[in-house]
Write an enzyme that holds these catalytic residues in place. Structure first.
Site, short mmCIF file in Angstrom:
data_model
loop_
_atom_site.label_atom_id
_atom_site.label_comp_id
_atom_site.label_asym_id
_atom_site.label_seq_id
_atom_site.Cartn_x
_atom_site.Cartn_y
_atom_site.Cartn_z
N ASP A 1 -7.54 -0.59 1.96
CA ASP A 1 -6.85 -1.14 3.06
C ASP A 1 -7.29 -0.71 4.11
OD1 ASP A 1 -5.29 -2.87 1.32
OD2 ASP A 1 -3.53 -0.58 2.18
N GLY B 1 -7.03 -6.49 -1.74
CA GLY B 1 -6.61 -7.81 -0.97
C GLY B 1 -7.90 -7.64 -0.17
P1 IMP Z 1 -1.36 -0.89 -8.89
O1 IMP Z 1 -3.02 -1.03 -8.62
O2 IMP Z 1 -0.90 -1.73 -8.87
O3 IMP Z 1 -0.95 -0.24 -10.74
O4 IMP Z 1 -0.93 -0.50 -8.65
C1 IMP Z 1 -1.38 1.33 -8.12
C2 IMP Z 1 -0.94 1.62 -7.01
O5 IMP Z 1 -1.93 1.67 -6.45
C3 IMP Z 1 0.45 1.16 -5.61
O6 IMP Z 1 0.55 2.75 -4.55
C4 IMP Z 1 -0.42 0.33 -4.67
O7 IMP Z 1 -0.11 -0.47 -4.27
C5 IMP Z 1 -1.90 0.28 -5.15
N1 IMP Z 1 -2.76 -0.52 -4.72
C6 IMP Z 1 -3.49 -1.19 -5.52
N2 IMP Z 1 -4.60 -1.76 -5.30
C7 IMP Z 1 -4.44 -1.54 -3.85
C8 IMP Z 1 -5.24 -2.20 -2.92
O8 IMP Z 1 -6.27 -2.96 -2.75
N3 IMP Z 1 -4.60 -1.52 -1.48
C9 IMP Z 1 -4.14 -0.07 -1.38
N4 IMP Z 1 -3.09 -0.51 -2.48
C10 IMP Z 1 -3.49 -0.73 -3.02
#
Ligand code: IMP
Length: 429
Positions: free
Chosen positions: A13, A40
């Site tokens: 982000d 995102g």
């Molecule tokens: P996962 O990638 O859905 O398994 O999430 C694991 C960790 O990565 C969590 O803390 C999410 O909030 C973080 N996370 C995953 N993708 C993003 C992103 O695109 N931006 C910020 N945090 C992310």
């Protein structure tokens, strides 16, 4: 002119969308090499806002775009994202969008497992995006994943589904969940295959051809170095490697292809999900940063945690991520503050530390040592040259460069593409 790799230098982000969009408009090819639709990106092109999760940013500007094998691909999410941006008038054809035929799929059973585990973890939850990212990567390295190429021959799918479902059934039983409905899963795959297959090909050949023809490639990373499965705040991380080194294995090329590595870095720090955050400001300052910076997740809409700039973490991210220069974003969010703080080191049990230790408990215990810098209390929004910036804002940027041991290549001063101070063109190497 060389290639450029963009990675996040914090916890994701960082504002990659705008920078990637600007670079994509000058690239011949854009390649995603890790992550999935947990990412995102918000792009604002000619006043129109596009929200992308899985698709490479080049798709909006009509640049050939590649989803590499290092990505985990939810074919239903792909379909709805493609349909959404087609509705916005963007052309998506198999000439413009290429998906690695060896890319592992995220299936509904991965999403189930992600949510079951999170719900069962109580206070220990990771705070994942619940998109099935982790379970899909587990099945990839466990050698039981269904890949894009497998959709071409549904007759061969049964033994693969047997292996995969046997594994998931055992896990589901532990959560008192019924076994996987194999027939339904197979039918769903048969249905989505017709959408995905036209985009599938050996993308490593496309990348190889592009390189041989001297094309400019932009490698687009997702998340950030502090969420890297090896180098991040483990276990509060994502399940892929987010560092620039992943360009090679995640798209099928050599490490030299990465070129100039641009680390996107916010002028302060944010994080979504659980895990250590030494400079977090759970107070008025955090509130101000969150409000002025509009700090809500693009994918999940979750409120982001906010804090001061942590030079220790970014210095580490620069080193392990292989960053050549940084793009500093959202400087304008700090415009109203009379004092700005930067973390220059940590204290742990009375000892000075100039890095983040590996142990999760130590990461949670380190105390930040702050340096106070007088705020500039003037607008930096929309600045396009150093001359447009207040002297104290320049001093802040210079101090950051010094502390993180990496030069600033770009400063972004608003979401608009042209509101950028270009110090060094990444494509010029
Ligand atoms: P996962 O990638 O859905 O398994 O999430 C694991 C960790 O990565 C969590 O803390 C999410 O909030 C973080 N996370 C995953 N993708 C993003 C992103 O695109 N931006 C910020 N945090 C992310």
């Amino acid at each position: 002119m060389g290639n450029v790799t963009v990675i996040g230098a914090q916890w994701g982000d960082e504002g990659k969308g705008k920078i990637v969009d600007w670079l994509a408009s000058r690239a011949d090819m854009v390649v995603r090499f890790q992550g999935g639709h947990n990412a995102g990106h918000t792009l604002v092109v000619e006043g129109k806002t596009y929200k992308l999760s899985l698709l490479p940013s080049g798709i909006v500007t009509g640049t050939p775009s590649v989803v590499g094998n290092g990505v985990v691909l939810d074919p239903w999410a792909l379909k709805s994202e493609v349909e959404r941006i087609r509705d916005q008038g963007v052309e998506v054809t198999p000439e413009l969008l290429m998906v690695a035929d060896n890319c592992p799929l995220i299936l509904p059973i991965h999403r189930d497992l992600d949510a079951l585990r999170e719900d069962a973890s109580g206070a220990g939850k990771i705070g994942t995006t619940r998109r099935g990212i982790g379970p899909a990567y587990e099945d990839k390295v466990g050698r039981r994943a269904i890949r894009v190429c497998d959709l071409a021959d549904l007759g061969d799918l049964d033994p693969m589904l047997d292996r995969l479902c046997a594994h998931h059934d055992a896990l589901r039983a532990g959560f008192n969940e019924p076994p996987v409905d194999r027939r339904r899963l197979k039918n769903d795959l048969a249905e989505i295959a017709g959408f995905v297959l036209p985009f599938a090909r050996p993308v490593w050949r496309e990348i190889d051809n592009a390189r041989r023809n001297g094309k400019r490639i932009l490698f687009e990373g997702a998340q950030g170095v502090l969420l890297d499965v090896d180098h991040g705040t483990y276990p509060f991380v994502t399940s892929s490697n987010t560092v620039a080194g992943t360009v090679a294995s995640g798209s099928g090329t050599g490490p030299s292809a990465a070129g100039f590595v641009l680390g996107i870095t916010k002028a302060y720090t944010t994080r979504v999900g659980s895990g250590p955050f030494p400079t977090e400001q759970d107070n008025d300052v955090g509130q101000t940063l969150g409000t002025r910076g509009r700090e809500f997740g693009t994918v999940t809409g979750r409120k982001r945690r906010c804090g001061w700039f942590d030079a220790v973490l970014v210095r580490q991210a620069v080193a392990v991520g292989g960053v050549t220069g940084i793009a500093l974003t959202k400087l304008d969010v700090l415009d109203t503050l009379d004092t700005v703080k930067v973390c220059t080191g940590y204290k742990l049990d009375g000892q000075d530390l100039d890095y983040l230790p590996a142990h999760a408990a130590d990461q949670a215990r380190v105390e930040p040592v702050f340096e106070e810098i007088k705020g500039w209390e003037a607008s930096t929004e929309g600045a396009r040259s150093w001359a447009d910036l207040p002297a104290r804002a320049i001093k802040y940027v210079r101090r950051i460069e010094e502390l993180i041991r990496c030069p600033v290549a770009l400063v972004s001063t608003s979401p608009e593409r042209d509101d950028t101070i270009l110090v060094r063109d990444p494509f010029a190497g």
